[in-house]
Design a protein around this motif. Structure first.
Motif, PDB file in Angstrom:
ATOM      1  N   UNK A   8       0.830  -1.201   0.000  1.00  0.00           N
ATOM      2  CA  UNK A   8       0.000   0.000   0.000  1.00  0.00           C
ATOM      3  C   UNK A   8       0.868   1.256   0.000  1.00  0.00           C
ATOM      4  N   UNK A   9       1.870   1.295   0.874  1.00  0.00           N
ATOM      5  CA  UNK A   9       2.726   2.474   0.985  1.00  0.00           C
ATOM      6  C   UNK A   9       3.541   2.692  -0.290  1.00  0.00           C
ATOM      7  N   UNK A  10       4.046   1.609  -0.889  1.00  0.00           N
ATOM      8  CA  UNK A  10       4.765   1.733  -2.158  1.00  0.00           C
ATOM      9  C   UNK A  10       3.827   2.273  -3.240  1.00  0.00           C
ATOM     10  N   UNK A  11       2.573   1.830  -3.220  1.00  0.00           N
ATOM     11  CA  UNK A  11       1.603   2.308  -4.202  1.00  0.00           C
ATOM     12  C   UNK A  11       1.344   3.797  -4.072  1.00  0.00           C
ATOM     13  N   UNK A  12       1.210   4.271  -2.851  1.00  0.00           N
ATOM     14  CA  UNK A  12       0.990   5.703  -2.629  1.00  0.00           C
ATOM     15  C   UNK A  12       2.180   6.494  -3.157  1.00  0.00           C
ATOM     16  N   UNK A  13       3.384   6.088  -2.777  1.00  0.00           N
ATOM     17  CA  UNK A  13       4.591   6.802  -3.199  1.00  0.00           C
ATOM     18  C   UNK A  13       4.765   6.733  -4.720  1.00  0.00           C
ATOM     19  N   UNK A  14       4.558   5.558  -5.294  1.00  0.00           N
ATOM     20  CA  UNK A  14       4.718   5.399  -6.746  1.00  0.00           C
ATOM     21  C   UNK A  14       3.734   6.287  -7.508  1.00  0.00           C
ATOM     22  N   UNK A  15       2.489   6.322  -7.071  1.00  0.00           N
ATOM     23  CA  UNK A  15       1.471   7.099  -7.765  1.00  0.00           C
ATOM     24  C   UNK A  15       1.792   8.583  -7.784  1.00  0.00           C
ATOM     25  N   UNK A  16       2.516   9.061  -6.806  1.00  0.00           N
ATOM     26  CA  UNK A  16       2.877  10.475  -6.760  1.00  0.00           C
ATOM     27  C   UNK A  16       4.215  10.765  -7.424  1.00  0.00           C
TER      28      UNK A  16
ATOM     29  N   UNK B 293      -7.313  11.316  -5.276  1.00  0.00           N
ATOM     30  CA  UNK B 293      -6.588  12.440  -4.680  1.00  0.00           C
ATOM     31  C   UNK B 293      -5.828  12.102  -3.412  1.00  0.00           C
ATOM     32  N   UNK B 294      -6.121  11.009  -2.757  1.00  0.00           N
ATOM     33  CA  UNK B 294      -5.336  10.615  -1.582  1.00  0.00           C
ATOM     34  C   UNK B 294      -4.292   9.581  -1.966  1.00  0.00           C
ATOM     35  N   UNK B 295      -4.747   8.514  -2.645  1.00  0.00           N
ATOM     36  CA  UNK B 295      -3.836   7.438  -3.021  1.00  0.00           C
ATOM     37  C   UNK B 295      -3.123   7.710  -4.337  1.00  0.00           C
ATOM     38  N   UNK B 296      -3.573   8.719  -5.083  1.00  0.00           N
ATOM     39  CA  UNK B 296      -2.888   9.107  -6.310  1.00  0.00           C
ATOM     40  C   UNK B 296      -3.062   8.141  -7.463  1.00  0.00           C
ATOM     41  N   UNK B 297      -4.132   7.358  -7.459  1.00  0.00           N
ATOM     42  CA  UNK B 297      -4.358   6.413  -8.548  1.00  0.00           C
ATOM     43  C   UNK B 297      -4.799   7.157  -9.808  1.00  0.00           C
ATOM     44  N   UNK B 298      -4.459   6.593 -10.963  1.00  0.00           N
ATOM     45  CA  UNK B 298      -4.900   7.175 -12.225  1.00  0.00           C
ATOM     46  C   UNK B 298      -6.400   6.940 -12.377  1.00  0.00           C
ATOM     47  N   UNK B 299      -7.004   7.675 -13.288  1.00  0.00           N
ATOM     48  CA  UNK B 299      -8.431   7.505 -13.547  1.00  0.00           C
ATOM     49  C   UNK B 299      -8.696   6.068 -13.989  1.00  0.00           C
ATOM     50  N   UNK B 300      -7.823   5.519 -14.820  1.00  0.00           N
ATOM     51  CA  UNK B 300      -7.988   4.142 -15.290  1.00  0.00           C
ATOM     52  C   UNK B 300      -7.926   3.149 -14.125  1.00  0.00           C
ATOM     53  N   UNK B 301      -7.020   3.370 -13.182  1.00  0.00           N
ATOM     54  CA  UNK B 301      -6.906   2.488 -12.021  1.00  0.00           C
ATOM     55  C   UNK B 301      -8.149   2.575 -11.134  1.00  0.00           C
TER      56      UNK B 301
END
Length: 185
Positions: free
Chosen positions: A28-36, A143-151
């Motif tokens: 989860x934490x890697x996903x947040x950092x990667x998305x930003x 806007x919190x997790x930074x996921x793309x619209x597609x994700x």
């Protein structure tokens, strides 16, 4: 392992706390950092820094919502790293997310009435609880997790168009809500 048990490991200064935290929340934490950041190295460093910050903060802190607490640390570290990169390296990631929110959040130090971070957080929380469950999920994922619209669309099993229009309506509603509360946007 339950969050309370992991926090006890931190309190007891047991090195297993880091391994257990990484095992439970690392992805989860890697996903947040990667998305930003869109950089594997920067994301890994932010997650490592998150574990260091947790180690330094517990004790005396005893976070009630451990997952959210860790996510906030990672997100803040990632945003700080993004800001420090410089404009020439930017494109996508956090810049895109912040650009989308630019018209519906108060500018720092601007406006007729300034708002403290804590007050803004309370207003945002109240606004989000007023959204539908799906609308709230879309907003937070974007806007919190930074996921793309597609994700976001894939995770919620809907089309990208639906996500885009929902986010547009939510941003507009947020702006109106904050202005109604006396916050100049």
């Amino acid at each position: 392992m339950e969050d309370g048990q992991i926090i006890e490991l931190y309190w007891n200064r047991d090195q297993r706390a880091i391994r257990e935290t990484d095992g439970k929340y690392g992805k989860l934490l890697h996903g947040i950092a990667w998305n930003l950041l869109h950089s594997r190295e920067d994301a890994e460093e932010c997650v490592s820094d998150t574990y260091f910050r947790a180690w330094e903060a517990i004790p005396p802190a005893r976070p009630g919502a451990f997952r959210t607490w860790l996510g906030r640390i990672t997100r803040n570290l990632s945003l700080d790293r993004w800001k420090s990169r410089g404009a020439e390296k930017r494109g996508g990631g956090a810049e895109l997310l912040l650009g989308e929110l630019e018209d519906c959040l108060p500018a720092p130090g601007g406006g007729a009435r300034s708002v403290e971070d804590g007050e803004l957080a309370e207003l945002l929380s109240a606004f989000l609880w007023g959204l539908s469950r799906e609308g709230r999920a879309m907003f937070l994922r974007r806007y919190w997790y930074g996921e793309s619209v597609a994700e976001v669309a894939a995770a919620l099993g809907c089309g990208e168009g639906k996500v885009k229009s929902s986010l547009f309506r939510s941003r507009k509603a947020l702006r109106e809500y904050l202005e109604k509360e006396g916050i100049a946007v």
